[in-house]
Design a protein around this motif. Structure first.
Motif, PDB file in Angstrom:
ATOM      1  N   ALA A 290       1.700  27.052 -95.849  1.00  0.00           N
ATOM      2  CA  ALA A 290       3.346  27.708 -96.098  1.00  0.00           C
ATOM      3  C   ALA A 290       3.178  28.667 -97.557  1.00  0.00           C
ATOM      4  O   ALA A 290       2.640  27.868 -98.417  1.00  0.00           O
ATOM      5  CB  ALA A 290       4.267  26.391 -96.022  1.00  0.00           C
ATOM      6  N   THR A 291       3.817  28.910 -97.450  1.00  0.00           N
ATOM      7  CA  THR A 291       3.156  30.586 -98.351  1.00  0.00           C
ATOM      8  C   THR A 291       4.886  30.849 -98.891  1.00  0.00           C
ATOM      9  O   THR A 291       5.975  31.061 -98.428  1.00  0.00           O
ATOM     10  CB  THR A 291       2.539  31.548 -98.149  1.00  0.00           C
ATOM     11  OG1 THR A 291       1.651  31.860 -97.325  1.00  0.00           O
ATOM     12  CG2 THR A 291       2.762  33.159 -99.203  1.00  0.00           C
ATOM     13  N   SER A 292       5.214  30.623-100.291  1.00  0.00           N
ATOM     14  CA  SER A 292       6.588  30.144-100.785  1.00  0.00           C
ATOM     15  C   SER A 292       6.467  31.546-102.674  1.00  0.00           C
ATOM     16  O   SER A 292       5.619  31.419-102.880  1.00  0.00           O
ATOM     17  CB  SER A 292       7.133  29.141-101.592  1.00  0.00           C
ATOM     18  OG  SER A 292       7.119  28.151-100.154  1.00  0.00           O
ATOM     19  N   VAL A 293       7.780  32.537-102.295  1.00  0.00           N
ATOM     20  CA  VAL A 293       7.934  33.560-102.911  1.00  0.00           C
ATOM     21  C   VAL A 293       8.246  32.143-103.835  1.00  0.00           C
ATOM     22  O   VAL A 293       9.061  31.621-103.851  1.00  0.00           O
ATOM     23  CB  VAL A 293       8.927  34.476-102.197  1.00  0.00           C
ATOM     24  CG1 VAL A 293       8.951  35.298-103.623  1.00  0.00           C
ATOM     25  CG2 VAL A 293       8.301  35.595-102.025  1.00  0.00           C
ATOM     26  N   LYS A 294       7.887  32.351-105.580  1.00  0.00           N
ATOM     27  CA  LYS A 294       8.730  31.785-106.382  1.00  0.00           C
ATOM     28  C   LYS A 294      10.107  31.810-106.651  1.00  0.00           C
ATOM     29  O   LYS A 294      10.210  33.122-106.704  1.00  0.00           O
ATOM     30  CB  LYS A 294       7.866  31.588-107.353  1.00  0.00           C
ATOM     31  CG  LYS A 294       7.391  31.450-108.880  1.00  0.00           C
ATOM     32  CD  LYS A 294       6.910  31.635-110.275  1.00  0.00           C
ATOM     33  CE  LYS A 294       7.418  30.207-110.680  1.00  0.00           C
ATOM     34  NZ  LYS A 294       6.240  30.290-112.247  1.00  0.00           N
TER      35      LYS A 294
END
Length: 259
Positions: free
Chosen positions: A30-34
């Motif tokens: 899962a790639t999350s934006v800060k």
């Protein structure tokens, strides 16, 4: 950023050291934006105060946190209440839902401010899916038998609340939560989502392994279907109160605040 399973597991264990509980992490990319904002939504048999143990942990990390007051009337009303709060957020926002409010997260999570979704022992239907029919494919959880209605308003009896909803909380604390229980309208249960935000947003899921309100195997199915970064917590339906460290750590991961 891509989350590393070993480092994520270490962070969870460190955050929960005082709880003496084993938390199992399922690997999922899962790639999350800060994100600097967190919006929390409560489900049935509760109000916004059910997040009171998680909120200070997130605020201590420097995040802007808002707990939505779900009107518990109809699904469109509930989604609108969350969308109004999302409209006020400045920048990327993690949308978090417990229990029934997974319906709200799934629908409202397509909002452009939402960078990631977190489900805490929550419903996670697909677009147009009949959640009730899905739930019936699993054994009925005990709490269902404790729902009583006064006309169009439903609530849990005190016995069911203490035993099946908040079973791992001290009785005195569970009784305080029972005292602020908000009744829901029958119409709320007839709503269906029209979209599934988890199909396009990074998603995270906390399974309660001792849940007596939503079947834990149903929770596992929904988490796996959405490809969510998943943790399992040995907790009742109210893991957000009995194990707030683990839940806060998962939200922080969704916000890109933890490796």
């Amino acid at each position: 950023m891509t989350m590393n399973r070993r480092r994520f597991s270490t962070a969870l264990v460190a955050g929960a050291a005082a709880s003496l509980i084993s938390t199992r992490v399922t690997a999922a990319t899962a790639t999350s934006v800060k994100a600097g904002n967190i919006v929390l939504v409560h489900g049935l048999f509760a109000d916004g105060s059910c997040w009171s143990e998680v909120i200070p942990r997130l605020q201590a990390a420097g995040l802007n946190v808002t707990s939505v007051q779900n009107p518990l009337t109809t699904l469109p009303d509930a989604v609108a209440s969350a969308q109004r709060v999302l409209d006020r957020q400045d920048g990327p926002t993690v949308l978090v839902g417990h229990s029934f409010s997974g319906m709200i997260v799934t629908e409202a999570g397509t909002h452009p401010n939402v960078s990631a979704l977190v489900y805490v022992a929550a419903r996670a239907p697909d677009a147009g899916e009949d959640y009730t029919a899905l739930a019936k494919t699993y054994p009925t959880p005990p709490a269902s038998a404790g729902i009583v209605f006064d006309g169009d308003e439903g609530r849990l009896t005190e016995e069911a609340f203490l035993r099946d909803f908040a079973g791992d909380l001290p009785e005195a604390k569970a009784k305080v939560l029972y005292a602020v229980q908000q009744p829901f309208h029958k119409a709320l249960l007839t709503g269906k989502t029209t979209k599934a935000a988890w199909r396009s947003k990074p998603s995270f899921y906390a399974v309660s392994t001792e849940d007596r309100t939503i079947n834990p195997d149903l929770e596992r199915f929904m988490a796996k279907r959405m490809g969510a970064k998943t943790i399992e917590v040995k907790a009742s339906h109210l893991s957000l109160i009995s194990h707030p460290d683990e839940i806060a750590q998962l939200v922080l991961a969704a916000a890109g605040q933890r490796d």
